[in-house]
Design an enzyme around this catalytic site. Sequence first.
Site, mmCIF file in Angstrom:
data_model
loop_
_atom_site.group_PDB
_atom_site.id
_atom_site.type_symbol
_atom_site.label_atom_id
_atom_site.label_comp_id
_atom_site.label_asym_id
_atom_site.label_seq_id
_atom_site.Cartn_x
_atom_site.Cartn_y
_atom_site.Cartn_z
ATOM 1 C CG ASP A 81 -2.044 0.895 1.101
ATOM 2 O OD1 ASP A 81 -2.372 1.566 -0.096
ATOM 3 O OD2 ASP A 81 -2.721 0.970 2.132
ATOM 4 C CG HIS B 193 -0.088 1.941 -9.064
ATOM 5 N ND1 HIS B 193 -0.353 1.530 -7.975
ATOM 6 C CD2 HIS B 193 -1.144 2.615 -9.490
ATOM 7 C CE1 HIS B 193 -1.207 1.854 -7.369
ATOM 8 N NE2 HIS B 193 -1.945 2.483 -8.384
ATOM 9 C CG LEU C 12 9.274 -17.030 -3.866
ATOM 10 C CD1 LEU C 12 9.401 -16.971 -2.404
ATOM 11 C CD2 LEU C 12 9.570 -15.650 -4.354
HETATM 12 C C1 FPP Z 1 -1.986 0.214 -3.183
HETATM 13 O O1 FPP Z 1 -1.691 1.520 -3.316
HETATM 14 C C2 FPP Z 1 -1.607 -0.510 -4.286
HETATM 15 C C3 FPP Z 1 -2.144 -1.169 -5.159
HETATM 16 C C4 FPP Z 1 -3.751 -1.101 -5.308
HETATM 17 C C5 FPP Z 1 -1.568 -1.768 -6.527
HETATM 18 C C6 FPP Z 1 -0.401 -2.582 -6.245
HETATM 19 C C7 FPP Z 1 0.414 -2.631 -7.237
HETATM 20 C C8 FPP Z 1 1.763 -2.769 -7.344
HETATM 21 C C9 FPP Z 1 2.552 -2.426 -6.446
HETATM 22 C C10 FPP Z 1 2.383 -3.114 -8.803
HETATM 23 C C11 FPP Z 1 2.504 -4.403 -9.084
HETATM 24 C C12 FPP Z 1 1.604 -5.105 -9.611
HETATM 25 C C13 FPP Z 1 1.532 -6.150 -10.300
HETATM 26 C C14 FPP Z 1 0.289 -6.546 -11.217
HETATM 27 C C15 FPP Z 1 2.628 -7.226 -10.068
HETATM 28 P P1 FPP Z 1 -2.599 2.780 -3.327
HETATM 29 O O2 FPP Z 1 -2.811 3.150 -4.829
HETATM 30 O O3 FPP Z 1 -4.027 2.306 -2.613
HETATM 31 O O4 FPP Z 1 -1.952 3.651 -2.569
HETATM 32 P P2 FPP Z 1 -2.646 5.113 -1.670
HETATM 33 O O5 FPP Z 1 -3.205 4.292 -0.651
HETATM 34 O O6 FPP Z 1 -1.333 5.854 -1.446
HETATM 35 O O7 FPP Z 1 -3.539 5.637 -2.546
#
Ligand code: FPP
Length: 248
Positions: free
Chosen positions: A22, A39, A133
């Site tokens: 997150d 992301h 893994l």
């Molecule tokens: C939450 O941060 C994150 C996500 C919803 C997506 C996580 C995805 C990645 C780290 C990329 C890797 C992905 C794949 C498909 C391998 P947020 O956007 O909710 O952050 P915020 O709470 O600060 O808005």
Amino acid sequence: MTETPSTVPLEKIPQHVAIIMDGNGRWALQRGLPRLAGHKAGTENLRRVIRASVELGVKYLTIYAFSTENWGRPPEEVKGLMYILEDVIDRELNELHKEGVQLRHIGRLERLAPSLQEKVLDAIEVTKNNSRLILNIAFNYGGRDEIVQAIQRIIKDGVPPENVTDKLVGQYLYTVGVPDPDLIIRTSGELRVSNFLIWQAAYSEWYITPTFWPDFDKEEYRRALETFAHRDRRYGKVTSGELQETNA
Ligand code: FPP
């Protein structure tokens, strides 16, 4: 591959680590960048954490990449996350395969574009004999949805109620055959489960850090594992030390 020196004895390394990655959006916002840049940075970090997991001897890593609720995000962000999954498979599959990583998917594939579904299935097939893994990618995953589907299939299979045990339910989940997560890491400081592995997390230990996911580096990963190594997991019971005292 550079070795990550670990101060955690191998027998104390969690077998299964699950991560709620997150804080990508806030990481980007802090830098005046679009959310998708967060992301992308999060994806780069994921590469590092996967490698560190291999080096440290973690056997199962489950990452929460897209929840059943994430469809409610702006369409360009949803599209971007789909693209990231595709791109990760295109660019990383060979390397992951070489490193002995087995890719698995948990969640519903059917709502994804057919070409992306095919790509995911192909990556699963290519890596299916790897065992260094096991990387579970939770994509279009929801814990409640997983349990509802399990119940539906149990009923369809005509299982008599008295045979419905905790073990049997586990066999109907996406994670069948995978040990429950020992440690769940959540970055960016939120104190909630967010529909992630809600059945499997019954006795998981949590490590919650204010660090945004793109900044969660190997050093902090190691710290999380060290913290875990010192936890006293009682599974609702008492410690063996306390038992000895009571019996004395
Ligand atoms: C939450 O941060 C994150 C996500 C919803 C997506 C996580 C995805 C990645 C780290 C990329 C890797 C992905 C794949 C498909 C391998 P947020 O956007 O909710 O952050 P915020 O709470 O600060 O808005």
